[in-house]
Enzyme design. Structure first.
Site, PDB file in Angstrom:
ATOM      1  N   GLY A  61       5.241   3.060  -0.096  1.00  0.00           N
ATOM      2  CA  GLY A  61       6.696   2.924  -0.073  1.00  0.00           C
ATOM      3  C   GLY A  61       7.253   1.886  -1.015  1.00  0.00           C
ATOM      4  N   ARG A 104      -2.982  -3.677   4.936  1.00  0.00           N
ATOM      5  CA  ARG A 104      -4.163  -3.502   5.794  1.00  0.00           C
ATOM      6  C   ARG A 104      -5.098  -2.437   5.245  1.00  0.00           C
ATOM      7  NH1 ARG A 104      -0.976  -2.045  11.045  1.00  0.00           N
ATOM      8  NH2 ARG A 104       0.078  -0.977   9.325  1.00  0.00           N
ATOM      9  N   ARG A 105      -4.564  -1.437   4.541  1.00  0.00           N
ATOM     10  CA  ARG A 105      -5.412  -0.321   4.111  1.00  0.00           C
ATOM     11  C   ARG A 105      -6.104  -0.667   2.786  1.00  0.00           C
ATOM     12  NH1 ARG A 105      -0.955   4.228   4.926  1.00  0.00           N
ATOM     13  NH2 ARG A 105       0.324   2.434   4.383  1.00  0.00           N
ATOM     14  N   ASN A 163       7.900  -7.800   2.463  1.00  0.00           N
ATOM     15  CA  ASN A 163       8.298  -6.398   2.609  1.00  0.00           C
ATOM     16  C   ASN A 163       7.594  -5.691   3.776  1.00  0.00           C
ATOM     17  OD1 ASN A 163       9.002  -3.547   1.510  1.00  0.00           O
ATOM     18  ND2 ASN A 163       6.765  -3.599   1.409  1.00  0.00           N
ATOM     19  N   THR A 189       0.809  -1.225   0.000  1.00  0.00           N
ATOM     20  CA  THR A 189       0.000   0.000   0.000  1.00  0.00           C
ATOM     21  C   THR A 189       0.842   1.276   0.000  1.00  0.00           C
ATOM     22  OG1 THR A 189      -0.111  -0.138   2.398  1.00  0.00           O
ATOM     23  CG2 THR A 189      -2.000  -1.010   1.165  1.00  0.00           C
ATOM     24  N   ASP A 249      -3.789  -8.268   8.208  1.00  0.00           N
ATOM     25  CA  ASP A 249      -2.728  -7.793   9.098  1.00  0.00           C
ATOM     26  C   ASP A 249      -1.767  -8.967   9.294  1.00  0.00           C
ATOM     27  OD1 ASP A 249      -1.175  -7.091  11.331  1.00  0.00           O
ATOM     28  OD2 ASP A 249      -2.813  -5.952  12.239  1.00  0.00           O
ATOM     29  N   TYR A 272      14.074  -2.378  16.926  1.00  0.00           N
ATOM     30  CA  TYR A 272      13.944  -2.411  15.459  1.00  0.00           C
ATOM     31  C   TYR A 272      15.155  -3.141  14.862  1.00  0.00           C
ATOM     32  CZ  TYR A 272      13.578  -1.125  10.563  1.00  0.00           C
ATOM     33  OH  TYR A 272      13.507  -1.187   9.187  1.00  0.00           O
ATOM     34  N   THR A 329      10.047   7.129   2.550  1.00  0.00           N
ATOM     35  CA  THR A 329       8.720   6.502   2.376  1.00  0.00           C
ATOM     36  C   THR A 329       7.866   6.969   3.556  1.00  0.00           C
ATOM     37  OG1 THR A 329       9.365   4.615   3.740  1.00  0.00           O
ATOM     38  CG2 THR A 329       9.790   4.409   1.365  1.00  0.00           C
ATOM     39  N   PHE A 368       7.903   5.359   6.166  1.00  0.00           N
ATOM     40  CA  PHE A 368       8.596   4.685   7.270  1.00  0.00           C
ATOM     41  C   PHE A 368       8.755   5.583   8.510  1.00  0.00           C
ATOM     42  CE2 PHE A 368      12.551   3.594   9.456  1.00  0.00           C
ATOM     43  CZ  PHE A 368      12.422   2.236   9.665  1.00  0.00           C
TER      44      PHE A 368
HETATM   45  P1  NDP Z   1       6.125   2.216   4.531  1.00  0.00           P
HETATM   46  O1  NDP Z   1       5.670   2.623   5.882  1.00  0.00           O
HETATM   47  O2  NDP Z   1       5.975   3.183   3.409  1.00  0.00           O
HETATM   48  O3  NDP Z   1       5.437   0.840   4.108  1.00  0.00           O
HETATM   49  C1  NDP Z   1       5.238  -0.192   5.023  1.00  0.00           C
HETATM   50  C2  NDP Z   1       4.263  -1.185   4.432  1.00  0.00           C
HETATM   51  O4  NDP Z   1       4.101  -2.271   5.352  1.00  0.00           O
HETATM   52  C3  NDP Z   1       2.896  -0.588   4.183  1.00  0.00           C
HETATM   53  O5  NDP Z   1       2.414  -0.995   2.924  1.00  0.00           O
HETATM   54  C4  NDP Z   1       2.050  -1.165   5.298  1.00  0.00           C
HETATM   55  O6  NDP Z   1       0.724  -1.383   4.817  1.00  0.00           O
HETATM   56  C5  NDP Z   1       2.732  -2.522   5.547  1.00  0.00           C
HETATM   57  N1  NDP Z   1       2.475  -2.976   6.898  1.00  0.00           N
HETATM   58  C6  NDP Z   1       2.905  -2.415   8.054  1.00  0.00           C
HETATM   59  N2  NDP Z   1       2.411  -3.059   9.109  1.00  0.00           N
HETATM   60  C7  NDP Z   1       1.651  -4.078   8.606  1.00  0.00           C
HETATM   61  C8  NDP Z   1       0.859  -5.089   9.201  1.00  0.00           C
HETATM   62  N3  NDP Z   1       0.740  -5.213  10.534  1.00  0.00           N
HETATM   63  N4  NDP Z   1       0.214  -5.952   8.387  1.00  0.00           N
HETATM   64  C9  NDP Z   1       0.296  -5.844   7.054  1.00  0.00           C
HETATM   65  N5  NDP Z   1       1.030  -4.907   6.434  1.00  0.00           N
HETATM   66  C10 NDP Z   1       1.683  -4.024   7.205  1.00  0.00           C
HETATM   67  O7  NDP Z   1       7.663   1.829   4.713  1.00  0.00           O
HETATM   68  P2  NDP Z   1       8.766   1.230   3.694  1.00  0.00           P
HETATM   69  O8  NDP Z   1       8.223   1.054   2.344  1.00  0.00           O
HETATM   70  O9  NDP Z   1       9.972   2.049   3.866  1.00  0.00           O
HETATM   71  O10 NDP Z   1       9.024  -0.169   4.389  1.00  0.00           O
HETATM   72  C11 NDP Z   1       8.987  -1.406   3.703  1.00  0.00           C
HETATM   73  C12 NDP Z   1      10.037  -2.334   4.305  1.00  0.00           C
HETATM   74  O11 NDP Z   1      11.325  -1.767   4.095  1.00  0.00           O
HETATM   75  C13 NDP Z   1       9.906  -2.556   5.809  1.00  0.00           C
HETATM   76  O12 NDP Z   1      10.157  -3.909   6.094  1.00  0.00           O
HETATM   77  C14 NDP Z   1      11.017  -1.671   6.388  1.00  0.00           C
HETATM   78  O13 NDP Z   1      11.474  -2.139   7.631  1.00  0.00           O
HETATM   79  C15 NDP Z   1      12.060  -1.817   5.298  1.00  0.00           C
HETATM   80  N6  NDP Z   1      13.087  -0.790   5.283  1.00  0.00           N
HETATM   81  C16 NDP Z   1      12.751   0.529   5.122  1.00  0.00           C
HETATM   82  C17 NDP Z   1      13.758   1.484   5.110  1.00  0.00           C
HETATM   83  C18 NDP Z   1      13.474   2.934   4.998  1.00  0.00           C
HETATM   84  O14 NDP Z   1      14.382   3.740   5.290  1.00  0.00           O
HETATM   85  N7  NDP Z   1      12.295   3.361   4.557  1.00  0.00           N
HETATM   86  C19 NDP Z   1      15.173   1.099   5.205  1.00  0.00           C
HETATM   87  C20 NDP Z   1      15.397  -0.317   5.376  1.00  0.00           C
HETATM   88  C21 NDP Z   1      14.390  -1.214   5.389  1.00  0.00           C
HETATM   89  P3  NDP Z   1      -0.615  -1.112   5.635  1.00  0.00           P
HETATM   90  O15 NDP Z   1      -0.347   0.012   6.589  1.00  0.00           O
HETATM   91  O16 NDP Z   1      -1.624  -0.783   4.573  1.00  0.00           O
HETATM   92  O17 NDP Z   1      -0.886  -2.411   6.292  1.00  0.00           O
HETATM   93  C1  8X3 Z   2      15.252   1.573   8.074  1.00  0.00           C
HETATM   94  C2  8X3 Z   2      16.469   2.441   8.045  1.00  0.00           C
HETATM   95  O1  8X3 Z   2      18.235   3.634   9.435  1.00  0.00           O
HETATM   96  O2  8X3 Z   2      15.936   3.940  10.104  1.00  0.00           O
HETATM   97  O3  8X3 Z   2      15.520   0.231   8.242  1.00  0.00           O
HETATM   98  O4  8X3 Z   2      17.042   1.854  10.499  1.00  0.00           O
HETATM   99  S1  8X3 Z   2      16.923   2.989   9.589  1.00  0.00           S
END
Ligand code: NDP
Ligand code: 8X3
Length: 251
Positions: A13, A34-35, A85, A11, A58, A151, A186, A188
């Site tokens: 990032g 979830r959304r 992811n 949904t 979820d 984390y 994102t 995040f």
């Molecule tokens: P976003 O917050 O943009 O996306 C996170 C996604 O995870 C959303 O689509 C959300 O969907 C889904 N999600 C979260 N919680 C749940 C849940 N309980 N059940 C189902 N889906 C869930 O972040 P990113 O795109 O950045 O993150 C994606 C991945 O990349 C993660 O694993 C993150 O740890 C990792 N990552 C991110 C980094 C960054 O700097 N952004 C760096 C390194 C790793 P919804 O809310 O609709 O359920």
């Molecule tokens: C996400 C990047 O640096 O916030 O995994 O841990 S950081």
């Protein structure tokens, strides 16, 4: 025939950008999150390019995970590629001030959720003796930074689970690898800082962070290598980032 790819966290990032990237090349997609409204909007947007199914669940809810994946229509149920992811950081506090709810969320979503989805998808891969699992880890799974504690632990667990999966699934010919990003702009940080958008925005100011599309390009590359090539572990940083705590920013 094009492969079927299931992406969790589609949904926003990285997951959303990855869905778009595979849709361009007409892979069949199962998009999860979830959304529901965001899933439906993405389905509408990408349906002109490829076949899309959405699953609204979820990853923390074990029963929902299995029910959702079992509900896939036959044309979507043979999952060739699983992109694990879905995940987030919740909070950024010293361990002595950490919130139990944040700890539960990170371990339940990033670790147990990834395991539940994998457990639900694996039987088909095992039966067909083919498949590819890509876990989205993090630089936080390679090193620990101040206030990253739980984390970082969750992403170190993803690193260990990826290695364990690769070892156990080796004899079945199932490819397993991880893509580990550094700072990607994102939602995040909005999630980490619980909707404090100013604080979230500041994380990405003064340098060029990675974009979700940068990671999507890499996931696309990993998936489209010939079968004998398994990209096992990639660490991808913005050029400005040397480590979790060293980021070259313009002042
Ligand atoms: P976003 O917050 O943009 O996306 C996170 C996604 O995870 C959303 O689509 C959300 O969907 C889904 N999600 C979260 N919680 C749940 C849940 N309980 N059940 C189902 N889906 C869930 O972040 P990113 O795109 O950045 O993150 C994606 C991945 O990349 C993660 O694993 C993150 O740890 C990792 N990552 C991110 C980094 C960054 O700097 N952004 C760096 C390194 C790793 P919804 O809310 O609709 O359920
Ligand atoms: C996400 C990047 O640096 O916030 O995994 O841990 S950081």
């Amino acid at each position: 025939m094009k492969k079927t790819i299931l992406i969790t966290g589609a949904t926003s990032g990285i997951g959303k950008a990855t869905a778009k990237s595979f849709a361009e090349d007409r892979f069949r997609l199962v998009l999860c999150g979830r959304r529901e409204a965001l899933l439906e909007a993405l389905k509408q947007e990408l349906s002109a390019k490829t076949e899309i199914a959405t699953l609204n669940f979820d990853v923390r809810d074990r029963d929902e995970v299995f029910r959702a994946i079992a509900s896939l229509e036959p044309e979507f149920s043979k999952i060739d590629v699983l992109v694990n992811n879905a995940g987030n950081a919740h909070g950024l506090d010293p361990i002595q001030n950490g919130s139990l709810e944040d700890w539960d969320a990170m371990l339940d979503i990033n670790v147990k959720g990834l395991l539940y989805v994998s457990k639900a998808v694996l039987p088909g891969m095992v039966e067909r003796r083919s498949g590819h699992i890509i876990n989205i880890g993090s630089l936080a799974g390679k090193e620990v930074y101040p206030r990253g504690n739980v984390y970082c632990a969750s992403k170190h667990a993803v690193d260990a689970i990826t290695q364990g999966m690769r070892i156990d699934l080796n004899e079945l010919g199932i490819r397993v690898g991880a893509v580990n990003p550094g700072l990607v702009e994102t939602e995040f940080s909005n999630v980490r800082f619980k909707g404090d958008d100013q604080r979230a925005k500041a994380v990405y100011q003064g340098y060029a962070p990675l974009k979700a599309e940068d990671i999507a390009d890499i996931i696309y590359f990993v998936v489209t290598r010939p079968y004998h090539v398994n990209i096992a572990d990639l660490l991808v940083l913005p050029t400005a980032q040397a480590s979790s705590s060293i980021v070259k920013k313009e002042s």
